[in-house]
Enzyme design. Structure first.
Site, PDB file in Angstrom:
ATOM      1  N   ARG A 174     -11.997  20.189 -67.947  1.00 34.60           N
ATOM      2  CA  ARG A 174     -12.584  21.468 -67.585  1.00 34.60           C
ATOM      3  C   ARG A 174     -11.546  22.350 -66.915  1.00 34.60           C
ATOM      4  NH1 ARG A 174     -17.556  21.427 -64.762  1.00 34.60           N
ATOM      5  NH2 ARG A 174     -18.266  19.744 -66.086  1.00 34.60           N
ATOM      6  N   SER A 219      -7.109  12.315 -63.059  1.00 32.11           N
ATOM      7  CA  SER A 219      -7.699  11.051 -62.619  1.00 32.11           C
ATOM      8  C   SER A 219      -7.138   9.837 -63.352  1.00 32.11           C
ATOM      9  CB  SER A 219      -9.213  11.122 -62.769  1.00 32.11           C
ATOM     10  OG  SER A 219      -9.683  12.231 -62.049  1.00 32.11           O
ATOM     11  N   ASP A 278      -9.538  12.641 -58.564  1.00 36.57           N
ATOM     12  CA  ASP A 278     -10.904  13.189 -58.570  1.00 36.57           C
ATOM     13  C   ASP A 278     -11.669  12.911 -57.274  1.00 36.57           C
ATOM     14  OD1 ASP A 278     -11.062  10.497 -59.205  1.00 36.57           O
ATOM     15  OD2 ASP A 278     -12.584  10.739 -60.761  1.00 36.57           O
TER      16      ASP A 278
END
Ligand code: ADP
Length: 459
Positions: A78, A147, A200
């Protein structure tokens, strides 16, 4: 021809092996605390890596300006843009886009992957509206949630230790992913500086902290599991000498790899571990995270089919295939409160092709789900208490908020309920009232953008 005596004996054996009485949870909390200290003392001091994030300043809410976030950690990534209006106006505008990574790029070349990411970013930047304001003379800045295991040397650099989750691009390993992204942005003509590289969990903590000063931990309960928390640098003996020491930082615990002799484990867990791609690793996570919970339940059902003829003489097709039963299936069955447990029958039919399932058998399956979920949720509670102890907030009359993200917590109400209940047992009624878990869905991308803001060179 189901051998019900055997069924009961096998269930009892599984239940006993998974048992998490309060005393055991307390030992686990104590071990978590001890291992945290060992991991902070020196690299390799514990199975808990206790990685330094090099975060120096958490978002306070006073940040202002235009910032970008990029969240790469699975098949989707994203991009997000946030206009911060300072103390009073806070988040003036926030937009994001979710894009999937074509599978061929996950195993292709380093340049192709980062070029693709930079292209998506370029298109997103081109859509910046007139209401997005970059202060004169300021450069666009980005927080990059990445991540995967990285070894960081500063807030804006980190070398990839290894790819996970289906990514396999050998040439990226050992490289600074910030440099790779920055180079791709130059190639794609995106004028932006990567100001923060974050995990994350850290992104989730930062996103929570922006809204609430009491956020001291970030927790991920999704496909995998991890935790981070705010630590005083004076409590980090392994802080590299010669590097400036801020007062506080965030420690990425990589808690999925926690190990203690008190972890309640069964033969099923040992088999799952032996069959996994990383035997011996991530012992804690393998007992409860979304990737594994379904398979734990499947393995117990298989044992019952083999040893106690739970499905009559034959073993249903697929019951021997790993990961056919998924964690959302487990939570769906566990939530079934109909008298004849319709959902259980539906799930078992879909997963294993079993057409008719007596209600007694459905009850047995619910019981397995319950044992596995209870164990998992209670272990997470013990872990949280270990962290509270480390930061001196256990049983204290101060509010501590845990920023939480992940599908396991969000979509599995019984797991969530057990977790809260176990915190109550461990901390007492008053103590647990001061510990609040706040779900921040997909907060890590926003958190990264906020960390870019708090580490901005424009300030
Ligand atoms: P990820 O951890 O993969 O980045 P999420 O935080 O969205 O992404 O978590 C997805 C995981 O959450 C899935 O792998 C699954 O194990 C778990 N999950 C999703 N839906 C449910 C559900 N209904 N019940 C229990 N677990 C779920």
């Amino acid at each position: 021809n189901v051998n019900w005596g055997r069924v009961q004996a096998t269930i009892k054996e599984f239940r006993d092996g998974c048992a998490t009485p309060l005393q055991r949870l307390q030992k686990l909390a104590a071990d978590m605390h001890t291992e945290m200290i060992a991991g902070l003392a020196k690299d390799g001091g514990s199975k808990l890596k206790m990685l330094l994030s090099f975060v120096e300043k958490l978002p306070s809410g006073n940040e202002s300006g235009l910032f970008y976030g990029l969240d790469l950690g699975g098949t989707n990534f994203r991009v997000l843009r946030v206009q911060l209006g300072g103390k009073d106006k806070r988040i003036v505008k926030q937009e994001h886009e979710v894009v999937s990574i074509p599978p061929r790029l996950m195993i292709g070349s380093n340049e192709d992957l980062f070029d693709y990411i930079a292209q998506v970013l370029a298109k997103f930047v081109a859509k910046e509206g007139n209401d997005c304001k970059l202060a004169p003379g300021h450069k666009r800045e980005l927080g990059f949630t990445f991540s995967f295991p990285v070894s960081q040397q500063s807030i804006d650099s980190g070398t990839l230790v290894k790819w996970t989750k289906g990514f396999a691009i050998a040439e990226t390993v050992g490289k600074d992913v910030v440099k790779e992204l920055q180079a791709a942005m130059v190639r794609q003509k995106v004028d932006m500086r990567v100001a923060a590289l974050v995990n994350d969990t850290t992104g989730t903590l930062a996103g929570g902290r922006y809204r609430n000063d009491d956020v001291m931990m970030g927790l991920i309960l999704g496909t995998g599991s991890n935790a981070c928390y705010v630590e005083q640098t004076s409590a980090i003996p392994k802080w590299p000498s010669g590097l400036p020491k801020p007062e506080i930082t965030v420690i990425n615990m990589e808690w999925g790899n926690f190990w203690s002799s008190h972890l309640p484990k069964t033969k099923v867990d040992d088999d799952l571990d032996a069959d996994s791609v990383n035997p011996g690793d991530q012992a804690f996570e393998k007992l409860f995270s979304g990737m594994y919970l379904g398979d734990i339940v499947r393995r117990v059902i298989l044992k019952l089919a083999q040893d106690a003829c739970l499905f009559g003489g034959s073993i249903p097709k697929n019951l021997t295939s790993p990961f056919v039963l998924r964690t959302p299936d487990v939570s769906g069955m566990h939530a079934d409160e109909s008298a004849d447990l319709k959902e259980v029958a539906k799930v078992i039919k879909a997963a294993f092709g079993v057409r008719s399932l007596p209600v007694e058998t459905r009850k047995v399956i619910i019981e397995i789900c319950d044992i596995a979920a209870q164990r998992g949720a209670r272990l997470v509670a013990a872990g949280i208490v270990g962290i509270l102890r480390k930061i001196g907030r256990e049983g204290k009359d101060v509010r501590t908020v845990v920023g939480m993200d992940g599908g396991l917590y969000e979509h599995y109400p019984k797991f969530r309920g057990c977790l809260h209940e176990a915190l109550g047992e461990l901390l007492g009624k008053e103590g647990s009232a001061n510990v609040v878990i706040e779900l921040s869905k997909d907060g890590s991308g926003l958190g990264a953008a906020l960390l870019a803001a708090s580490h901005s060179v424009n300030l």
